[in-house]
Design an enzyme around this catalytic site. Structure first.
Site, PDB file in Angstrom:
ATOM      1  N   ASP A 161       0.820  -1.201   0.000  1.00 45.20           N
ATOM      2  CA  ASP A 161       0.000   0.000   0.000  1.00 45.20           C
ATOM      3  C   ASP A 161       0.865   1.267   0.000  1.00 45.20           C
ATOM      4  O   ASP A 161       1.880   1.322   0.685  1.00 45.20           O
ATOM      5  CB  ASP A 161      -0.868  -0.028   1.278  1.00 45.20           C
ATOM      6  CG  ASP A 161      -1.723   1.199   1.442  1.00 45.20           C
ATOM      7  OD1 ASP A 161      -2.638   1.381   0.640  1.00 45.20           O
ATOM      8  OD2 ASP A 161      -1.463   1.975   2.388  1.00 45.20           O
TER       9      ASP A 161
ATOM     10  N   GLU B  72       1.163  -0.376  -5.142  1.00 45.04           N
ATOM     11  CA  GLU B  72       0.117   0.629  -5.297  1.00 45.04           C
ATOM     12  C   GLU B  72       0.817   1.977  -5.393  1.00 45.04           C
ATOM     13  O   GLU B  72       1.199   2.570  -4.392  1.00 45.04           O
ATOM     14  CB  GLU B  72      -0.850   0.644  -4.110  1.00 45.04           C
ATOM     15  CG  GLU B  72      -2.050   1.531  -4.402  1.00 45.04           C
ATOM     16  CD  GLU B  72      -2.455   2.500  -3.285  1.00 45.04           C
ATOM     17  OE1 GLU B  72      -3.462   3.195  -3.460  1.00 45.04           O
ATOM     18  OE2 GLU B  72      -1.758   2.585  -2.262  1.00 45.04           O
TER      19      GLU B  72
HETATM   20  C1  BGC Z   1      -5.357   2.886   0.401  1.00 47.37           C
HETATM   21  C2  BGC Z   1      -6.374   3.803   1.029  1.00 47.37           C
HETATM   22  C3  BGC Z   1      -5.817   4.301   2.338  1.00 47.37           C
HETATM   23  C4  BGC Z   1      -4.417   4.903   2.165  1.00 47.37           C
HETATM   24  C5  BGC Z   1      -3.741   5.113   3.460  1.00 47.37           C
HETATM   25  C6  BGC Z   1      -4.198   3.783   0.217  1.00 47.37           C
HETATM   26  O1  BGC Z   1      -3.644   4.129  -0.866  1.00 47.37           O
HETATM   27  O2  BGC Z   1      -5.791   2.316  -0.783  1.00 47.37           O
HETATM   28  O3  BGC Z   1      -7.609   3.176   1.211  1.00 47.37           O
HETATM   29  O4  BGC Z   1      -6.673   5.277   2.870  1.00 47.37           O
HETATM   30  O5  BGC Z   1      -3.591   4.071   1.417  1.00 47.37           O
HETATM   31  O6  BGC Z   1      -3.355   3.867   3.980  1.00 47.37           O
END
Ligand code: BGC
Length: 570
Positions: free
Chosen positions: A213, A255
């Site tokens: 993430d 991501e």
């Molecule tokens: C996740 C979000 C989250 C953020 C902070 C992201 O990119 O997909 O849902 O709020 O990270 O963890």
């Protein structure tokens, strides 16, 4: 509802590049099925729905955070990375989920928000109380809130600074997201070691992959903008080397909401790889732009860009997920146009994006839903579905933030949409009861009873895709057409490069974004005389002309997937 299992591919477990052919499904534990009537979904509930997912043709589940958490950011605010939230079940039940999924040849990808923790995490509590203690340097502390001025704010709706003052330690701490999510200090070797331990912990429990993430944001520097800094890439290489050495066949998914030229950096190089997969953020909003503008040129442009990536790298393509439909990767002009089309009520907006589900975005148009899915399933990369979109679930823009599209899965027309037998007031979020998307009509049971339902259509398209390894393994080359509303590309796969003995194949994919029927001429130089067959019904189409062009007529927002055969290649 009973589901019969599709035929299993023998030996799938041995395929180290399984993720290239896989269809992924994002499912939040909380939202899928409540087995114990407490109002929240749980592991036991998800396990009981694996047959459904297998029937649909899903190969891998992406499960957003299920760790201990105060749930102030849907679980992305983690209070302990090694345990599970009690309302979701126990660690043993999580292990059972992994086992039961594997029995069905389905993989489990978990989500690891490694950049930050909840302020409730023990590390943060110790860090704020004891600056000299073992966790004193676990977070990014400063006496001023003026460091890193080049670093942008991500959650612009709620935060006006990346720094927050902690009254206990009497210093500021850095946070890229909510102020209750302090960023970890990756300059500290102990933080990096703790991160590797979390990866090991979950891989030892058998997970097949981890979505990393918010991966660009690990390190920050005075000169940089805190996104993909060189040290972040160095550390990712270290994580990958450990995974390749100790857990071969498991995948890391980046991501990184960035431009392609920056995202490709997260694949690393052939010699020093980083992530196996990365989400394709630039393509996604351009699909939505094309649907309303009736113009495919922006899609043509981004799909024509080529980037050198390691041979094991794969894109993750998606239409929607648990976050807002982000518009960070489009120009201001396009962004405003998209707000106008898709978020005409300010309530539909969130940060730099739109917090709506797929079906409401596309105004419940079956033609648009089919066109968007046909693109999703034929672009280069592996498709990621978002739970509920296969039945065209609606959203609830009266709920705060991204909860708008995180409501309970709709299984039946019964109480709580068959999601839970709890008192309706006890549900973690109410089921969708809007006029057009009411759970009494939009639910799995009703769509199973209807052979032409969206659910059955999506299942069919998934199975057609699975019959053609080209979609997962082949290259993509954009073709010239004489119509601005039409996107055409060929997917080509030389064949036989896997242990499954797949044979060479060429698939021509053509999509019309026009709101009325069109005829288009496609440049297929090199395929002169090739015959075209529809992948769905097998019907023969006119052959490619001796001049290397093919003229096709497409209905309103129509598409074709055509097998190109016997081409005398130039
Ligand atoms: C996740 C979000 C989250 C953020 C902070 C992201 O990119 O997909 O849902 O709020 O990270 O963890």
């Amino acid at each position: 509802m009973t589901f019969t299992a599709p035929i299993q591919l023998p030996g799938l477990a041995l395929d180290t590049q399984w993720y290239k052919r896989a269809v992924f499904y994002e499912v939040m534990v909380r939202s899928f099925y409540d087995s114990n009537a407490d109002g929240s979904g749980d592991f036991a509930g998800l396990i009981s729905k694996l047959d459904y997912l297998q029937w649909l043709g899903i190969d891998a589940l992406w499960i957003p955070p299920f760790y201990n958490s105060p749930l102030r950011d849907g679980g992305y605010d983690v209070a302990d990375f090694s345990s599970v939230l009690p309302e979701f079940g126990t660690l043993d039940e999580f292990k059972e989920l992994v086992t039961k999924a594997h029995e069905r040849n389905m993989r489990i990808v978990i989500d690891y928000p490694l950049n930050h923790t909840s302020d409730q995490h023990e590390w943060f509590q110790q860090s704020r109380q004891d600056p000299e203690g073992p966790y004193g340097d676990f977070y990014v502390w400063s006496d001023t809130d003026e460091k890193y001025p080049n670093i942008r704010i991500i959650f612009v709706d709620t935060e006006d600074s990346n720094w927050a003052f902690d009254p206990v330690r009497r210093q500021y701490y850095f946070h890229r997201f909510f102020s209750h999510q302090p960023d970890l200090n990756f300059e500290n070797p102990a933080v990096r070691e703790a991160t590797l331990n979390v990866v090991r912990h979950w891989m030892d429990l058998g997970v097949d992959g981890i979505r990393l993430d918010a991966i660009p944001y690990l390190f920050e520097s005075e000169e940089g903008n805190g996104e993909g800094e060189p040290k972040t890439h160095e550390f990712l290489k270290e994580i990958r080397a450990m995974v390749d050495r100790d857990y071969p066949g498991r995948v890391l998914i980046a991501e990184a909401n960035q431009w392609p030229s920056e995202v490709v950096e997260f694949f690393g190089t052939e010699d020093e790889p980083e992530c196996h997969m990365a989400f394709d953020f630039p393509v996604m909003p351009r699909i939505f732009y094309a649907l309303r503008s009736q113009n495919a040129s922006e899609l043509v442009r981004v799909l024509s860009e080529t980037h050198e990536v390691p041979s094991a790298a794969a894109w993750g393509v998606f239409l929607r997920n648990h976050d807002e439909l982000t518009l960070e990767m489009v120009s201001e002009e396009y962004r405003q146009a998209m707000y106008g089309w898709y978020a005409y009520d300010p309530r539909m907006r969130s940060n730099v994006g739109i917090r709506r589900r797929l079906a409401p975005l596309l105004d419940n148009s079956r033609a648009e839903l089919e066109l968007a899915h046909a693109l999703l399933f034929s672009l280069e990369g592996s498709p990621f579905l978002y739970y509920g979109d296969e039945i065209g679930m609606g959203d609830n823009i009266w709920l705060p933030d991204r909860d708008a599209s995180r409501t309970p899965m709709q299984w039946t027309p019964d109480r709580n949409a068959g999601f839970s037998s709890a008192d309706p007031g006890k549900l973690y979020l109410p089921v969708v009861q809007s006029l057009a998307y009411n759970y009494t009509s939009i639910n799995v049971e009703a769509q199973l009873a209807q052979s032409r339902s969206l659910l059955n259509w999506v299942r069919n398209v998934i199975h057609v895709r699975k019959g053609h390894p080209t979609f997962g393994l082949g290259t993509l080359r954009v073709l010239e057409t004489n119509h601005e509303s039409v996107l055409a590309f060929v997917r080509e796969y030389p064949g036989s490069s896997t242990q499954f003995g797949d044979s060479a194949e060429t698939v021509l994919c053509v999509f019309s974004f026009a709101h009325s029927p069109v005829s288009a001429r496609i440049d297929l130089t090199g395929f002169e005389g090739a015959t075209a067959f529809d992948l769905f019904g097998g019907a023969e189409f006119p052959a490619v002309g001796a001049d290397g062009t093919l003229s096709l007529t497409l209905g309103t927002q129509g598409f074709y997937w055509l097998h190109l055969g016997d081409a005398p290649r130039a």
